[in-house]
Design an enzyme around this catalytic site. Structure first.
Site, PDB file in Angstrom:
ATOM      1  N   ASP A  24       0.870  -1.181   0.000  1.00 43.90           N
ATOM      2  CA  ASP A  24       0.000   0.000   0.000  1.00 43.90           C
ATOM      3  C   ASP A  24       0.910   1.235   0.000  1.00 43.90           C
ATOM      4  O   ASP A  24       2.136   1.109   0.132  1.00 43.90           O
ATOM      5  CB  ASP A  24      -0.872  -0.011   1.274  1.00 43.90           C
ATOM      6  CG  ASP A  24      -1.745   1.225   1.403  1.00 43.90           C
ATOM      7  OD1 ASP A  24      -2.432   1.581   0.428  1.00 43.90           O
ATOM      8  OD2 ASP A  24      -1.748   1.867   2.481  1.00 43.90           O
ATOM      9  N   SER A  25       0.296   2.403  -0.107  1.00 42.00           N
ATOM     10  CA  SER A  25       1.094   3.632  -0.039  1.00 42.00           C
ATOM     11  C   SER A  25       1.607   3.872   1.377  1.00 42.00           C
ATOM     12  O   SER A  25       2.505   4.693   1.566  1.00 42.00           O
ATOM     13  CB  SER A  25       0.233   4.823  -0.455  1.00 42.00           C
ATOM     14  OG  SER A  25      -0.839   4.978   0.456  1.00 42.00           O
ATOM     15  N   TYR A  56      -0.955   8.427  -2.473  1.00 43.23           N
ATOM     16  CA  TYR A  56      -1.087   8.091  -3.883  1.00 43.23           C
ATOM     17  C   TYR A  56      -2.311   8.775  -4.502  1.00 43.23           C
ATOM     18  O   TYR A  56      -2.338   9.064  -5.700  1.00 43.23           O
ATOM     19  CB  TYR A  56      -1.259   6.571  -4.049  1.00 43.23           C
ATOM     20  CG  TYR A  56       0.007   5.735  -3.919  1.00 43.23           C
ATOM     21  CD1 TYR A  56       1.242   6.294  -3.602  1.00 43.23           C
ATOM     22  CD2 TYR A  56      -0.054   4.350  -4.138  1.00 43.23           C
ATOM     23  CE1 TYR A  56       2.372   5.496  -3.498  1.00 43.23           C
ATOM     24  CE2 TYR A  56       1.075   3.549  -4.042  1.00 43.23           C
ATOM     25  CZ  TYR A  56       2.286   4.122  -3.720  1.00 43.23           C
ATOM     26  OH  TYR A  56       3.393   3.330  -3.635  1.00 43.23           O
ATOM     27  N   GLY A  57      -3.326   8.956  -3.669  1.00 42.22           N
ATOM     28  CA  GLY A  57      -4.634   9.415  -4.172  1.00 42.22           C
ATOM     29  C   GLY A  57      -4.611  10.623  -5.081  1.00 42.22           C
ATOM     30  O   GLY A  57      -5.274  10.631  -6.123  1.00 42.22           O
ATOM     31  N   CYS A  88      -4.292  -1.475  -1.851  1.00 38.45           N
ATOM     32  CA  CYS A  88      -4.473  -0.041  -2.043  1.00 38.45           C
ATOM     33  C   CYS A  88      -5.416   0.121  -3.232  1.00 38.45           C
ATOM     34  O   CYS A  88      -5.123  -0.373  -4.328  1.00 38.45           O
ATOM     35  CB  CYS A  88      -3.128   0.601  -2.355  1.00 38.45           C
ATOM     36  SG  CYS A  88      -3.232   2.319  -2.876  1.00 38.45           S
ATOM     37  N   ASN A  89      -6.542   0.770  -2.997  1.00 35.08           N
ATOM     38  CA  ASN A  89      -7.521   0.929  -4.081  1.00 35.08           C
ATOM     39  C   ASN A  89      -6.970   1.749  -5.230  1.00 35.08           C
ATOM     40  O   ASN A  89      -7.200   1.448  -6.393  1.00 35.08           O
ATOM     41  CB  ASN A  89      -8.782   1.616  -3.541  1.00 35.08           C
ATOM     42  CG  ASN A  89      -9.535   0.744  -2.569  1.00 35.08           C
ATOM     43  OD1 ASN A  89     -10.506   0.102  -2.934  1.00 35.08           O
ATOM     44  ND2 ASN A  89      -9.090   0.687  -1.319  1.00 35.08           N
ATOM     45  N   THR A  90      -6.222   2.812  -4.885  1.00 34.28           N
ATOM     46  CA  THR A  90      -5.693   3.692  -5.928  1.00 34.28           C
ATOM     47  C   THR A  90      -4.724   2.919  -6.825  1.00 34.28           C
ATOM     48  O   THR A  90      -4.792   2.999  -8.058  1.00 34.28           O
ATOM     49  CB  THR A  90      -4.975   4.903  -5.287  1.00 34.28           C
ATOM     50  OG1 THR A  90      -5.758   5.381  -4.187  1.00 34.28           O
ATOM     51  CG2 THR A  90      -4.773   6.009  -6.288  1.00 34.28           C
ATOM     52  N   CYS A 200     -11.051   2.902   0.312  1.00 34.99           N
ATOM     53  CA  CYS A 200      -9.627   3.232   0.515  1.00 34.99           C
ATOM     54  C   CYS A 200      -9.248   2.452   1.762  1.00 34.99           C
ATOM     55  O   CYS A 200      -9.969   2.495   2.781  1.00 34.99           O
ATOM     56  CB  CYS A 200      -9.451   4.732   0.739  1.00 34.99           C
ATOM     57  SG  CYS A 200      -7.771   5.137   1.307  1.00 34.99           S
ATOM     58  N   THR A 201      -8.133   1.755   1.694  1.00 35.33           N
ATOM     59  CA  THR A 201      -7.809   0.846   2.804  1.00 35.33           C
ATOM     60  C   THR A 201      -7.411   1.595   4.085  1.00 35.33           C
ATOM     61  O   THR A 201      -7.312   0.989   5.146  1.00 35.33           O
ATOM     62  CB  THR A 201      -6.699  -0.132   2.383  1.00 35.33           C
ATOM     63  OG1 THR A 201      -5.589   0.607   1.845  1.00 35.33           O
ATOM     64  CG2 THR A 201      -7.211  -1.115   1.343  1.00 35.33           C
ATOM     65  N   HIS A 202      -7.189   2.902   3.976  1.00 40.37           N
ATOM     66  CA  HIS A 202      -6.939   3.686   5.193  1.00 40.37           C
ATOM     67  C   HIS A 202      -8.230   3.947   5.980  1.00 40.37           C
ATOM     68  O   HIS A 202      -8.186   4.194   7.175  1.00 40.37           O
ATOM     69  CB  HIS A 202      -6.342   5.056   4.826  1.00 40.37           C
ATOM     70  CG  HIS A 202      -4.880   5.040   4.493  1.00 40.37           C
ATOM     71  ND1 HIS A 202      -4.391   4.488   3.340  1.00 40.37           N
ATOM     72  CD2 HIS A 202      -3.795   5.532   5.162  1.00 40.37           C
ATOM     73  CE1 HIS A 202      -3.065   4.648   3.301  1.00 40.37           C
ATOM     74  NE2 HIS A 202      -2.688   5.271   4.391  1.00 40.37           N
TER      75      HIS A 202
HETATM   76  N1  DGL Z   1      -4.783   3.251   0.930  1.00 38.10           N
HETATM   77  C1  DGL Z   1      -4.831   3.715  -0.391  1.00 38.10           C
HETATM   78  C2  DGL Z   1      -6.098   3.316  -1.105  1.00 38.10           C
HETATM   79  O1  DGL Z   1      -6.730   2.363  -0.739  1.00 38.10           O
HETATM   80  C3  DGL Z   1      -4.464   5.093  -0.796  1.00 38.10           C
HETATM   81  C4  DGL Z   1      -3.965   6.069   0.109  1.00 38.10           C
HETATM   82  C5  DGL Z   1      -3.210   7.183  -0.536  1.00 38.10           C
HETATM   83  O2  DGL Z   1      -3.809   8.148  -1.052  1.00 38.10           O
HETATM   84  O3  DGL Z   1      -2.001   7.061  -0.508  1.00 38.10           O
HETATM   85  O4  DGL Z   1      -6.454   3.943  -2.072  1.00 38.10           O
END
Ligand code: DGL
Length: 285
Positions: A24-25, A56-57, A88-90, A200-202
């Protein structure tokens, strides 16, 4: 194939002992790593958090794809992983397709498992999805939900810039995040959804704030458990399940401040995250 005189059985055992790579990021993918480890405690896991280059978003998907490919190469060349989980979804929106085509080992993303889960729990098929700007503008969720549920589902997708930064700073509650949540999630409340996918996994780390903002009647869905089930299914189908009967090894790597990664990581993930190794990007790494 390494040694020609090894028996096929031995080769199979050796190859199954390789770790699962998860990335992930930053800290967000730990939600997925937690679910994978809880479901498959005997598997070895290498977790990679690209904290030096988060978030990353807001970055162009092309750039995120490059990061994802770079991390995947590293997980394969240095850690000999048997599977890659894009937690990480992005990064999954940017690179699942290209990595899936290019690699010989299985690659699992979080988008399809998450979409599947939210469709299952939504009774009225009024679905909300929140994610990073990159994920939402890629249209990946809109497309995947429509593919699974057809046009009968009403989907409201909203980007939530700023949420990830709160998590990475270790802030999951408080007035500031509450104010931001009220502003960003207003269209979700307006859309009268009955299920909200944390795309988003966060975001599961902000579930209390998000839940209190959208209201108790809205079911919050995280893709972590569904992704872990997908990992287990693919390992079984590809004969890659570990045969070891002891608790797997866990390795955590961060490209940023490793002491912060271990400190906040332990708070978010649990006591197994005792320390983190460092990886520094340099040209060609
Ligand atoms: N956790 C990441 C996701 O699921 C992205 C977080 C980020 O923007 O870095 O998209």
């Amino acid at each position: 194939m390494r040694v020609s005189n090894e028996s096929p059985l031995l080769l199979k055992i050796v190859s199954n002992q390789r770790p699962i790579g998860i990335f992930d990021s930053g800290f967000g993918g730990l939600t997925v790593a937690r679910a994978v480890i809880d479901l498959l405690p005997e598997e070895d896991v290498v977790y990679f958090g690209d904290t030096a280059r988060y978030p990353y978003g807001p970055q162009p998907l092309e750039q995120v794809r490059e990061y994802a490919e770079q991390i995947t190469n590293l997980l394969i060349s240095k850690h000999d992983v048997k599977m890659v989980v894009i937690a990480c979804n992005t990064a999954a929106a940017a690179a699942l397709g290209s990595l899936g085509e290019a690699l010989e080992i299985p690659v699992v993303g979080v988008i399809e498992p998450g979409a599947q889960a939210v469709i299952e729990v939504s009774r009225r098929k009024r679905i909300g999805v929140i994610g990073t700007v990159g994920t939402i503008s890629s249209g990946a969720y809109q497309k995947t939900i429509e593919e699974i549920a057809g046009i009968n589902a009403e989907v409201t997708c909203i980007p939530c810039p700023g949420f990830v930064e709160f998590v990475e700073r270790g802030e999951s509650s408080g007035e500031q995040i509450q104010i931001l949540a009220q502003r960003l999630l207003a269209p979700i409340v307006e859309a009268d959804v009955d299920a909200l996918l944390l795309g988003c996994t966060h975001y599961p780390y902000l579930a209390r704030t998000i839940g209190s903002t959208v209201g108790e009647s809205v079911v919050l869905v995280s893709s972590a458990d569904e992704t872990a089930f997908a990992v287990a299914k693919i390992l079984k189908e590809t004969n890659l399940e570990t045969s070891q009967r002891k608790l797997g090894n866990r390795t955590f790597i961060s490209t940023g401040d490793v002491s912060w990664f271990a400190e906040l990581g332990q708070r978010l993930f649990g006591p197994e995250l005792e320390s983190a190794e460092s990886h520094e990007w340099s040209t060609g790494s």
